[in-house]
Design an enzyme around this catalytic site. Sequence first.
Site, PDB file in Angstrom:
ATOM      1  N   GLU A   9       0.802  -1.325  -0.027  1.00 37.90           N
ATOM      2  CA  GLU A   9       0.061  -0.028  -0.195  1.00 37.90           C
ATOM      3  C   GLU A   9       0.902   1.101   0.106  1.00 37.90           C
ATOM      4  O   GLU A   9       0.566   2.363  -0.546  1.00 37.90           O
ATOM      5  CB  GLU A   9      -1.021   0.146   1.230  1.00 37.90           C
ATOM      6  CG  GLU A   9      -1.943  -1.059   1.130  1.00 37.90           C
ATOM      7  CD  GLU A   9      -2.753  -0.981   2.429  1.00 37.90           C
ATOM      8  OE1 GLU A   9      -3.142   0.163   2.852  1.00 37.90           O
ATOM      9  OE2 GLU A   9      -3.004  -2.109   3.009  1.00 37.90           O
ATOM     10  N   ASP A  82      -1.811  -4.265   3.823  1.00 38.40           N
ATOM     11  CA  ASP A  82      -1.611  -4.407   5.457  1.00 38.40           C
ATOM     12  C   ASP A  82      -2.418  -5.715   5.865  1.00 38.40           C
ATOM     13  O   ASP A  82      -3.298  -6.156   5.125  1.00 38.40           O
ATOM     14  CB  ASP A  82      -2.195  -3.084   5.912  1.00 38.40           C
ATOM     15  CG  ASP A  82      -1.251  -1.921   5.845  1.00 38.40           C
ATOM     16  OD1 ASP A  82      -0.204  -2.357   5.363  1.00 38.40           O
ATOM     17  OD2 ASP A  82      -1.882  -0.862   6.234  1.00 38.40           O
ATOM     18  N   ASP A  84      -4.773  -6.774   7.648  1.00 34.48           N
ATOM     19  CA  ASP A  84      -5.743  -6.866   8.465  1.00 34.48           C
ATOM     20  C   ASP A  84      -7.118  -6.798   7.497  1.00 34.48           C
ATOM     21  O   ASP A  84      -6.849  -7.133   6.169  1.00 34.48           O
ATOM     22  CB  ASP A  84      -5.996  -5.388   9.294  1.00 34.48           C
ATOM     23  CG  ASP A  84      -5.845  -4.132   8.267  1.00 34.48           C
ATOM     24  OD1 ASP A  84      -5.745  -4.156   6.995  1.00 34.48           O
ATOM     25  OD2 ASP A  84      -5.420  -3.051   9.018  1.00 34.48           O
ATOM     26  N   GLU A  86      -8.758  -4.448   6.035  1.00 29.67           N
ATOM     27  CA  GLU A  86      -8.886  -3.620   5.297  1.00 29.67           C
ATOM     28  C   GLU A  86      -7.826  -3.899   3.958  1.00 29.67           C
ATOM     29  O   GLU A  86      -8.062  -3.657   2.859  1.00 29.67           O
ATOM     30  CB  GLU A  86      -8.596  -2.058   5.682  1.00 29.67           C
ATOM     31  CG  GLU A  86      -8.958  -0.843   5.097  1.00 29.67           C
ATOM     32  CD  GLU A  86     -10.336  -0.639   5.067  1.00 29.67           C
ATOM     33  OE1 GLU A  86     -10.951  -0.121   4.218  1.00 29.67           O
ATOM     34  OE2 GLU A  86     -11.107  -1.174   6.160  1.00 29.67           O
ATOM     35  N   TYR A 302       3.219  -4.994  13.548  1.00 28.09           N
ATOM     36  CA  TYR A 302       1.931  -4.093  12.914  1.00 28.09           C
ATOM     37  C   TYR A 302       1.176  -3.314  14.161  1.00 28.09           C
ATOM     38  O   TYR A 302       0.937  -4.129  15.231  1.00 28.09           O
ATOM     39  CB  TYR A 302       0.844  -5.132  12.089  1.00 28.09           C
ATOM     40  CG  TYR A 302      -0.125  -4.633  11.355  1.00 28.09           C
ATOM     41  CD1 TYR A 302       0.344  -3.353  10.443  1.00 28.09           C
ATOM     42  CD2 TYR A 302      -1.417  -4.812  11.466  1.00 28.09           C
ATOM     43  CE1 TYR A 302      -0.676  -3.022   9.703  1.00 28.09           C
ATOM     44  CE2 TYR A 302      -2.303  -4.138  10.881  1.00 28.09           C
ATOM     45  CZ  TYR A 302      -1.976  -3.094   9.820  1.00 28.09           C
ATOM     46  OH  TYR A 302      -2.949  -2.522   9.222  1.00 28.09           O
ATOM     47  N   ARG A 304      -2.055  -2.040  14.271  1.00 31.90           N
ATOM     48  CA  ARG A 304      -3.441  -2.260  14.584  1.00 31.90           C
ATOM     49  C   ARG A 304      -3.744  -3.637  15.169  1.00 31.90           C
ATOM     50  O   ARG A 304      -4.038  -4.702  14.223  1.00 31.90           O
ATOM     51  CB  ARG A 304      -4.054  -2.088  13.098  1.00 31.90           C
ATOM     52  CG  ARG A 304      -4.005  -0.625  12.658  1.00 31.90           C
ATOM     53  CD  ARG A 304      -4.946  -0.004  11.417  1.00 31.90           C
ATOM     54  NE  ARG A 304      -4.733   1.161  11.067  1.00 31.90           N
ATOM     55  CZ  ARG A 304      -3.887   1.641  10.363  1.00 31.90           C
ATOM     56  NH1 ARG A 304      -3.274   0.722   9.630  1.00 31.90           N
ATOM     57  NH2 ARG A 304      -3.894   2.932  10.041  1.00 31.90           N
ATOM     58  N   HIS A 349      -2.932 -10.652  14.923  1.00 32.63           N
ATOM     59  CA  HIS A 349      -1.849 -10.373  15.228  1.00 32.63           C
ATOM     60  C   HIS A 349      -1.217 -10.233  16.413  1.00 32.63           C
ATOM     61  O   HIS A 349      -1.853 -10.235  17.620  1.00 32.63           O
ATOM     62  CB  HIS A 349      -1.647  -8.713  14.792  1.00 32.63           C
ATOM     63  CG  HIS A 349      -2.129  -8.473  13.296  1.00 32.63           C
ATOM     64  ND1 HIS A 349      -1.841  -9.027  12.074  1.00 32.63           N
ATOM     65  CD2 HIS A 349      -3.379  -7.824  13.015  1.00 32.63           C
ATOM     66  CE1 HIS A 349      -2.594  -8.759  11.193  1.00 32.63           C
ATOM     67  NE2 HIS A 349      -3.405  -7.972  11.738  1.00 32.63           N
TER      68      HIS A 349
END
Length: 694
Positions: A9, A82, A84, A86, A302, A304, A349
């Site tokens: 990204e 990423d 997750d 999203e 990571y 999040r 995670h």
Amino acid sequence: MQKNLVIVESPAKAKTIERFLGKNYKVVASVGHIRDLPKSSLGIDIDKQFEPKYITIRGKGPVIKDLKEVAKKSKKIFLATDPDREGEAISWHLAHILGIDEKEKVRVEFNEITKDAITNAIKKPRAIDLSLVDAQQARRILDRLVGYKISPLLWRKIRKGLSAGRVQSVAVKLICNRENEIQNFIPEEYWSIKVKLEKDKEKFEANFYGENINGKETKIELKTKSDVDDILKKVDNNSFTVSNVKNGTKKRNPYPPYTTSTLQQDASKKLGFSTKKTMIIAQQLYEGIDIKSEGSVGLITYMRTDSTRISKEAIQAANLYIKDHFGEKYTDGGKDFINKSKKDSQDAHEGIRPTSITRSPSLIKDSLTSEQFKLYKMIWERFLGSQMTPAIYNTISVTIKSNNILFKSSGSKLMFDGFLKIYTTTDEEEKDMQIPLLVIGDKLKLKDINPNQHFTQPPARYTEASLIKTLEELGIGRPSTFAPTIATILARDYVVFDKKSFVPTELGILVNDLLIEYFKDIVNEEFTAELEEKLDEIAEGDLPWVKVVESFYKDFDLFLKKAEEEIKEIEIQDEISDVICEKCGKNMVIKHGRFGKFLACPGYPECKNTKAIVDELNVKCPKCDGNLVKRKSKKGRVFYGCSNYPNCDFVSWDEPIEEKCPQCGGIMVIKRNKKEKIIKCISKECEYMEVKKV
């Protein structure tokens, strides 16, 4: 020779990863999402099982063109967005535009941007997880239905530019409810009695507890002055005897590694960072920082996550580091005593930790900005502390009797610092006891007795940290939603910051009341939390996303129709300012536009005068006769400039003050931090500076 293509990204991440993968790989960035629902319409076909109508995001045409061209020339494609929901959705969209089969094993996850993690991950590609995509899609569609159905209603009935949302509306409700509690709070009187006692010239304090009634300790609350007088009459000022002593030890366990929300909370309390700022800096630390002698490398895992789980390799490395730097007694020998995830966490995670514990903050300080260093240091110390032994305290609790009136005193003394060697917190700080060695039967001398009147206090307003903590405890939102939620409710003028706390505006209260009356589920904490749980079930593959959206929309549509029919147009009076319109002489009013508040003449359309709202300081510009005003840069950073701009170009990042320099008579500016404030002259020729402790 054809290269393998890796799509991420972020351009910053692409640069770091390409260096690790070597010459056989080309790494490019999609720069976030490439497809989304259209902004100009709902973009959801409700009659066709809520089918989303995705379009290419404006401005992403050239990016997509470049991606297609490089993909055609590539040996193999890896989608490394990423790790997750999203990111999974972005990979799914990329697969669509590049013509990649959903079942093909092209998806890789980088939980940390280090050479080992990346080279290992690239060897284990998997298919795109369509359950994760469905969960993201369901959230996006639910949020779009709420936003694009209620927001136009608010525009028509109240004012343009308003919005509603599943998480943001609950956040506003919490803030409004707290304000109601504060406004309706009735203080209650209560009293305390503190005595200062002495043994062998050693003084300590004890607090009134109650009375010994029929041989039993009975706690008594003192509500009035009369209650206090009754107790004082029973106290024998010449007789204070130790009636009970309890000695013991207490363990204070280390804190677990950071999750997204606890990182945001601590960064707010300890560093004064906003949630948005915390996440921006954490993203930089995750994606890669150019470290001297190492090159670009990701410094943290990571950011999040709602899990405190830590890999065995990281735990072993931490325990080895602790043993080498602090000694055997500070390590638990590798036992993972902190490796426990919350029951309701997604646990996708690890907790947030440094990618290498040997990369200590002091070692890489020169490669980091001041803010990056502060946040990294906090993460590094929290993780290392989590793997250290508990702190040990000796505790003492003493009961003192005076004519059957009981006083108690307690304290603790740190005997072994354990994890406190590296990590300290302002919460629950233990104080060394100030109690002399006492035994039952000791006679004590009264030095002073002080009754004090108190009143109960209303609950505190929410800060960013406490609001995030409450949302997390209620199960509302997820790690990635807290920062944008807070940014939205501030941007919509539903709440304002006052002394670092949220206060609802008149507009926020009005919108909240309306949503409570007509859209009870949207602002219902339990309903919103249940919806989050259903999204988790979708992500696990246990629930079809269409069923969840369908169930929600059935009632929502009825509420919407009722609100449309019953809500009458509400007129909010413009706030009148003390600024006079130079064209017609009327007091200008504060209006709200796309870019925030501005001043406008109430004589519109006859008078169309408008002007920006400026925060004027009582300080003259050193270059001309203008006044200095507070402004914001395009990135939101506050600076100070001349009111005569662009004719005068004076600018200062530091806040100018009225006080003149005692050496040259020039303008002085002030810098503040938690411990001190620095006042200095802006003249380069004058070296005057004064440091004051806060």
